[in-house]
Design a protein around this motif. Structure first.
Motif, PDB file in Angstrom:
ATOM      1  N   GLY A 127       0.749  -1.234   0.000  1.00 38.08           N
ATOM      2  CA  GLY A 127       0.000   0.000   0.000  1.00 38.08           C
ATOM      3  C   GLY A 127       0.781   1.287   0.000  1.00 38.08           C
ATOM      4  O   GLY A 127       0.194   2.367   0.082  1.00 38.08           O
ATOM      5  N   ARG A 128       2.107   1.223  -0.080  1.00 37.74           N
ATOM      6  CA  ARG A 128       2.869   2.478  -0.075  1.00 37.74           C
ATOM      7  C   ARG A 128       2.947   3.094  -1.465  1.00 37.74           C
ATOM      8  O   ARG A 128       2.889   4.317  -1.605  1.00 37.74           O
ATOM      9  N   LEU A 129       3.100   2.266  -2.480  1.00 37.44           N
ATOM     10  CA  LEU A 129       3.072   2.699  -3.872  1.00 37.44           C
ATOM     11  C   LEU A 129       1.959   1.952  -4.583  1.00 37.44           C
ATOM     12  O   LEU A 129       1.643   0.815  -4.219  1.00 37.44           O
ATOM     13  N   ARG A 130       1.413   2.563  -5.613  1.00 36.31           N
ATOM     14  CA  ARG A 130       0.511   1.839  -6.504  1.00 36.31           C
ATOM     15  C   ARG A 130       1.348   1.242  -7.640  1.00 36.31           C
ATOM     16  O   ARG A 130       2.267   1.883  -8.154  1.00 36.31           O
ATOM     17  N   TYR A 131       1.012   0.019  -8.040  1.00 36.03           N
ATOM     18  CA  TYR A 131       1.754  -0.688  -9.081  1.00 36.03           C
ATOM     19  C   TYR A 131       0.818  -1.053 -10.232  1.00 36.03           C
ATOM     20  O   TYR A 131      -0.301  -1.519 -10.005  1.00 36.03           O
ATOM     21  N   VAL A 132       1.298  -0.856 -11.453  1.00 39.22           N
ATOM     22  CA  VAL A 132       0.606  -1.315 -12.649  1.00 39.22           C
ATOM     23  C   VAL A 132       1.505  -2.388 -13.263  1.00 39.22           C
ATOM     24  O   VAL A 132       2.528  -2.072 -13.880  1.00 39.22           O
ATOM     25  N   PRO A 133       1.190  -3.679 -13.088  1.00 35.56           N
ATOM     26  CA  PRO A 133       2.115  -4.750 -13.492  1.00 35.56           C
ATOM     27  C   PRO A 133       2.106  -5.029 -14.991  1.00 35.56           C
ATOM     28  O   PRO A 133       1.052  -5.084 -15.618  1.00 35.56           O
ATOM     29  N   THR A 134       3.302  -5.212 -15.530  1.00 38.56           N
ATOM     30  CA  THR A 134       3.484  -5.513 -16.955  1.00 38.56           C
ATOM     31  C   THR A 134       4.379  -6.731 -17.112  1.00 38.56           C
ATOM     32  O   THR A 134       5.465  -6.801 -16.506  1.00 38.56           O
ATOM     33  N   PHE A 135       3.955  -7.680 -17.938  1.00 43.75           N
ATOM     34  CA  PHE A 135       4.752  -8.865 -18.248  1.00 43.75           C
ATOM     35  C   PHE A 135       5.716  -8.541 -19.378  1.00 43.75           C
ATOM     36  O   PHE A 135       5.314  -8.108 -20.459  1.00 43.75           O
ATOM     37  N   LEU A 136       7.011  -8.748 -19.126  1.00 45.03           N
ATOM     38  CA  LEU A 136       8.053  -8.473 -20.125  1.00 45.03           C
ATOM     39  C   LEU A 136       8.938  -9.707 -20.298  1.00 45.03           C
ATOM     40  O   LEU A 136      10.158  -9.646 -20.222  1.00 45.03           O
ATOM     41  N   GLY A 137       8.299 -10.855 -20.517  1.00 48.33           N
ATOM     42  CA  GLY A 137       9.081 -12.073 -20.749  1.00 48.33           C
ATOM     43  C   GLY A 137       9.935 -11.988 -21.989  1.00 48.33           C
ATOM     44  O   GLY A 137      11.002 -12.622 -22.075  1.00 48.33           O
ATOM     45  N   ALA A 138       9.514 -11.184 -22.971  1.00 54.75           N
ATOM     46  CA  ALA A 138      10.303 -10.985 -24.195  1.00 54.75           C
ATOM     47  C   ALA A 138      11.178  -9.738 -24.041  1.00 54.75           C
ATOM     48  O   ALA A 138      11.057  -8.757 -24.780  1.00 54.75           O
ATOM     49  N   HIS A 139      12.058  -9.804 -23.055  1.00 53.52           N
ATOM     50  CA  HIS A 139      12.983  -8.708 -22.757  1.00 53.52           C
ATOM     51  C   HIS A 139      14.359  -8.970 -23.360  1.00 53.52           C
ATOM     52  O   HIS A 139      15.060  -8.044 -23.784  1.00 53.52           O
ATOM     53  N   GLU A 140      14.746 -10.216 -23.385  1.00 51.22           N
ATOM     54  CA  GLU A 140      16.040 -10.663 -23.901  1.00 51.22           C
ATOM     55  C   GLU A 140      15.933 -12.164 -24.115  1.00 51.22           C
ATOM     56  O   GLU A 140      14.961 -12.794 -23.694  1.00 51.22           O
ATOM     57  N   ILE A 141      16.898 -12.751 -24.795  1.00 47.91           N
ATOM     58  CA  ILE A 141      16.937 -14.200 -24.980  1.00 47.91           C
ATOM     59  C   ILE A 141      17.838 -14.772 -23.893  1.00 47.91           C
ATOM     60  O   ILE A 141      19.016 -14.401 -23.806  1.00 47.91           O
ATOM     61  N   PRO A 142      17.328 -15.650 -23.027  1.00 46.01           N
ATOM     62  CA  PRO A 142      18.161 -16.182 -21.947  1.00 46.01           C
ATOM     63  C   PRO A 142      19.280 -17.076 -22.477  1.00 46.01           C
ATOM     64  O   PRO A 142      19.225 -17.559 -23.617  1.00 46.01           O
ATOM     65  N   ASP A 143      20.277 -17.296 -21.637  1.00 43.08           N
ATOM     66  CA  ASP A 143      21.463 -18.045 -22.057  1.00 43.08           C
ATOM     67  C   ASP A 143      21.113 -19.403 -22.659  1.00 43.08           C
ATOM     68  O   ASP A 143      21.690 -19.808 -23.681  1.00 43.08           O
ATOM     69  N   GLU A 144      20.173 -20.117 -22.054  1.00 43.43           N
ATOM     70  CA  GLU A 144      19.879 -21.477 -22.507  1.00 43.43           C
ATOM     71  C   GLU A 144      19.139 -21.516 -23.839  1.00 43.43           C
ATOM     72  O   GLU A 144      18.973 -22.582 -24.438  1.00 43.43           O
ATOM     73  N   TYR A 145      18.711 -20.355 -24.335  1.00 44.01           N
ATOM     74  CA  TYR A 145      18.014 -20.297 -25.630  1.00 44.01           C
ATOM     75  C   TYR A 145      18.816 -19.527 -26.683  1.00 44.01           C
ATOM     76  O   TYR A 145      18.282 -19.197 -27.742  1.00 44.01           O
ATOM     77  N   ARG A 146      20.066 -19.245 -26.416  1.00 42.93           N
ATOM     78  CA  ARG A 146      20.874 -18.530 -27.413  1.00 42.93           C
ATOM     79  C   ARG A 146      20.927 -19.341 -28.701  1.00 42.93           C
ATOM     80  O   ARG A 146      21.215 -20.537 -28.695  1.00 42.93           O
ATOM     81  N   GLY A 147      20.619 -18.698 -29.817  1.00 42.64           N
ATOM     82  CA  GLY A 147      20.571 -19.388 -31.106  1.00 42.64           C
ATOM     83  C   GLY A 147      19.258 -20.106 -31.373  1.00 42.64           C
ATOM     84  O   GLY A 147      19.072 -20.682 -32.438  1.00 42.64           O
ATOM     85  N   ARG A 148      18.326 -20.046 -30.401  1.00 41.49           N
ATOM     86  CA  ARG A 148      17.023 -20.712 -30.562  1.00 41.49           C
ATOM     87  C   ARG A 148      15.906 -19.728 -30.188  1.00 41.49           C
ATOM     88  O   ARG A 148      15.026 -20.040 -29.403  1.00 41.49           O
TER      89      ARG A 148
END
Length: 419
Positions: free
Chosen positions: A173-194
């Protein structure tokens, strides 16, 4: 809840007026009441007006808050942040100072992927503690609402952990939050090249879980040729749209018109960054009613000189938004007043335009303009008392966070130490 009244405001900056996001000359109209006052009941604004008028309407049991001849503004709405992560990247900052580029650091395993590794390893309690620390930083600058992105998990469990942490922070309750999903932010190490396999993970596993648990209101994608190209970003965003999420796009940070045209095509709520945008992109955003979210602090911290063309966007009638882009790599600041200074000196936005961009325009960009962004009867009593004599001092005295006290829903959630 006891009625409260904030009296003795040298300037009560209300932003009252038209119901739509402001553009052009209207961005300079702050609806300031000199020697103003604010009446609050049950967490909402009852009245905003001249002090004498408000005082005459108060009941005997009203709690009085003396602003001390300072300025009072709506709480700032920071419409682009990444507030949940583990560790920091101070060592990378030193490498950049010593000559390495952001791209070189990322290619060597640093950058976003470095924060992903740390965040995956961190417990939920560790992330929550860090998030609470950063809350204090936002409040110190007068911010009361943040759009909060995930994006440092890049796995089903990692992204869910971050979004659940954001929910826990919001429950505080100290800040209001508007949540956003950003799973497509970068390609993780285990998916490099895929990368296509990772996109499949995002659309078939991550997004359905996020929607099922109602963990996000928006979906964002980092749309750049070196990360997620247009076809992949479109697939993610259309899947999110079908699941009922609003859309936001990291657009044109490095490549001209690359993400902004996609944001326009899909009628996203916002296109964020826009350092490399051209007139074609601005026209497309205008036609599609996509709000530009400008992030000058990330340009500054990366040592770049290519700032978004804010002056031109305003002249064209775009309802510009300002945000901090708080994150551990490219913009480790939660200070909206610092952003105002950069907007003035580097993008030639007036102090009034900056305030509009971080209040009522930002409220529209996160779908909250009916509740926050201005000080008007019926809206939530989210406001800050700033230790200033004039609103222009917010941008003028750079490097200081000026909030003396911050209220969310009429409840004081922050007071500067020693005051």
């Amino acid at each position: 809840m006891t009625d409260i009244a904030i009296l003795n405001c040298r300037q009560l900056v209300t932003l009252a007026g038209a119901p739509d996001a402001r553009s052009g000359p209207a961005m300079r109209e702050l609806a300031i009441i000199a020697d103003g006052a604010l009446q609050v009941r049950d967490g909402r604004i009852v009245a905003a007006g001249p002090r004498g008028e408000i005082e005459r309407a108060l009941s005997a049991d009203t709690e009085i808050v003396d602003a001390g001849g300072r300025i009072v503004l709506p709480g700032f709405i920071d419409a682009h942040t990444h507030p949940v992560f583990a560790g920091n990247r101070a060592a990378e900052f030193e490498r950049r100072v010593d000559g390495a580029t952001y791209a070189e650091i990322a290619a060597s395993g640093g950058g976003i992927r470095a924060t992903v590794r740390l965040t995956r390893e961190a417990s939920a309690d560790t992330l929550l503690a860090a998030g609470r620390r950063y809350e204090e930083w936002f409040l110190a600058g007068g911010t009361t609402t943040i759009e909060a992105k995930s994006g440092y998990g890049l796995s089903v469990d990692g992204e869910i952990k971050i979004l659940r942490t954001i929910r826990q922070l919001a429950d505080g309750g100290r800040l209001r939050y508007v949540p956003t999903f950003l799973g497509a932010h970068e390609i993780p190490d285990e998916y490099r090249g895929r990368i296509d396999d990772y996109v499949d993970l995002v659309i078939h596993e991550m997004l359905p879980r996020v929607a099922e648990e109602n963990l996000a209101e928006y979906c964002d994608v980092f749309c750049e040729p070196s990360v997620f190209h247009v076809k992949q970003a479109r697939t993610v965003l259309r899947t999110a749209q079908a699941l009922g999420l609003g859309l936001r796009v990291h657009a044109d940070q490095f490549s001209a018109d690359y993400g902004s045209l996609l944001a326009s095509e899909l009628h996203a709520a916002t296109a964020d960054h826009l350092e490399s945008s051209t007139p074609a992109a601005w026209a497309a955003l205008q036609a599609a009613r996509v709000q530009p979210v400008l992030l000058p602090a990330s340009v500054y911290h990366l040592g770049s000189t290519r700032y978004p063309a804010a002056r031109r966007m305003i002249e064209l009638g775009l309802p510009v938004v300002l945000a901090t882009d708080f994150n551990p790599g490219s913009s480790p600041t939660a200070s909206m007043p610092m952003v105002f200074s950069l907007a003035a000196t580097q993008m030639k936005m007036t102090p009034a335009e900056s305030i509009t961009a971080a209040t009522i325009n930002a409220a529209h960009s996160v779908g909250r303009a009916h509740e926050i962004g201005s000080l008007e009867p019926g809206k939530l009593a989210d406001f800050a008392i700033h230790d200033c004599d004039d609103y222009r001092e917010l941008a003028y005295f750079f490097g200081r966070d000026s909030a003396l006290a911050v209220y969310v829903g009429g409840r004081r959630v922050y007071r500067r130490a020693g005051d």
